[in-house]
Design an enzyme around this catalytic site. Structure first.
Site, mmCIF file in Angstrom:
data_model
loop_
_atom_site.group_PDB
_atom_site.id
_atom_site.type_symbol
_atom_site.label_atom_id
_atom_site.label_comp_id
_atom_site.label_asym_id
_atom_site.label_seq_id
_atom_site.Cartn_x
_atom_site.Cartn_y
_atom_site.Cartn_z
ATOM 1 C CG ASP A 118 52.851 19.676 35.307
ATOM 2 O OD1 ASP A 118 52.406 19.190 36.368
ATOM 3 O OD2 ASP A 118 53.617 19.056 34.543
ATOM 4 C CE LYS A 179 56.327 20.290 32.290
ATOM 5 N NZ LYS A 179 54.886 20.003 32.119
ATOM 6 C CE LYS A 208 56.481 16.728 33.580
ATOM 7 N NZ LYS A 208 54.991 16.780 33.637
#
Length: 249
Positions: A118, A179, A208
Site C-alpha cells: 500500500d 485507498k 480500500k
C-alpha cells in the site's frame, strides 16, 4: 500516455453527470473477516503486538495483516501456509519521499514476503497538478512490486477533483486498488469518498476504505459505498460486533 488528458476527461464527466451509487449488501451471507486487512501501523508497535496481530488474523481468518516494512519478515513467517496475506506500506505515511526510495523499499518488502503493498502518493505533486510525476511514481512501484499495489491518496487533504485525478492516475499506472487514508491524516474514510473513488476508477480496480473504520456498522457502511477491502486496527471488534475497548478488545 497522455495522463493529463485522461484526468481532464474524467473531471468533465464528473461535472456533467456524476451520480453517487450504493452497493447492495446481503447481510445474511456476508463474511466480514474476508474483507479486513488487520492493521497495526503505529510507530510504537512492538514485536509482541505484531505477534498478537498475526494470531488474531489467523484465528479470525482475516484477509491480510498490514504492518510497517520492518515487520514484514516476521509477519510472513507467522502467516506462512495460511490464506492470510502479508501486507505492508510504502512511502508511509507522508508519501513525499523519492520515487527511488519507494522502489527500493518495495523491492525489499516483496523479497522478504510482502504479498501486497500500500503506497502513499506524493500529495503535494498531485495538488500542484503534476500528474506525470504522480503517474510515474505509482507506475515505478507497480512495475517493481509484481504483487498487487494499493495507492493511498489521503482523501482528507484533497478536493473531489483531486481525488478523481488520483484515482484516474492510479488506474492508468496499473494499481490494483485505490485507498482512502493512511490513518495519520486529519480524517479517515468517508462514505461519500468511497462512492466517488469507486466511480472514478470505473469498476476497473478496487477500493480500500481505511482510517476510522472501528465498528461493524462502519464496515458495512463502507462496503455499501463500494469498498472491497477495509483497513482497520479494530478487526476483532468488528467481526465480533463489540465496541473497541470493551469486552477485552
Amino acid at each position: 500516455m497522455d495522463v493529463r488528458k485522461a484526468v481532464i476527461e474524467k473531471l468533465e464527466e464528473f461535472k456533467r453527470n456524476y451520480k453517487p451509487e450504493t452497493v447492495e449488501i446481503n447481510l445474511k451471507n456476508i463474511s466480514l473477516n474476508e474483507y479486513i486487512d488487520h492493521t497495526n501501523l503505529k510507530p510504537t508497535a512492538t514485536t509482541a503486538e505484531i505477534e498478537t496481530l498475526c494470531k488474531e488474523a489467523l484465528d479470525y481468518k482475516f484477509k491480510g495483516v498490514c504492518v510497517n516494512p520492518s515487520f514484514v519478515p516476521l509477519v510472513a513467517q507467522r502467516l506462512k501456509d495460511s490464506q492470510v496475506l502479508t501486507v505492508t506500506v510504502i512511502g508511509f505515511p507522508l508519501g513525499a519521499t523519492s520515487t527511488y526510495a519507494k522502489v527500493e523499499e518495495t523491492k525489499w518488502a516483496v523479497e522478504n514476503g510482502a504479498q501486497e503493498v500500500d503506497m502513499v502518493i506524493h500529495i503535494g505533486k498531485l495538488k500542484e497538478g503534476d500528474y506525470e510525476y504522480v503517474y510515474n511514481d505509482i507506475k515505478s512501484v507497480v512495475e517493481v512490486a509484481k504483487v498487487p499495489v494499493k495507492v493511498i491518496i489521503e482523501t482528507c487533504f484533497l478536493t473531489d477533483e483531486e481525488k478523481i485525478a488520483a484515482c484516474v492516475l492510479s488506474r492508468l499506472a496499473g494499481a490494483a486498488f485505490v485507498k482512502t487514508s493512511t490513518g495519520f491524516g486529519t480524517g479517515g474514510a468517508k462514505f461519500e469518498d468511497v462512492q466517488l473513488m469507486r466511480w472514478a476508477v470505473e469498476g476497473k480496480i478496487e477500493v480500500k476504505a481505511s482510517g476510522g473504520v472501528r465498528t461493524y456498522e462502519d464496515a458495512i457502511k463502507m462496503l455499501t459505498a463500494g469498498a472491497t477491502r477495509i483497513g482497520t486496527s479494530s478487526g476483532v471488534a468488528i467481526v465480533t460486533n463489540k465496541v473497541p475497548g470493551q469486552g477485552g478488545y
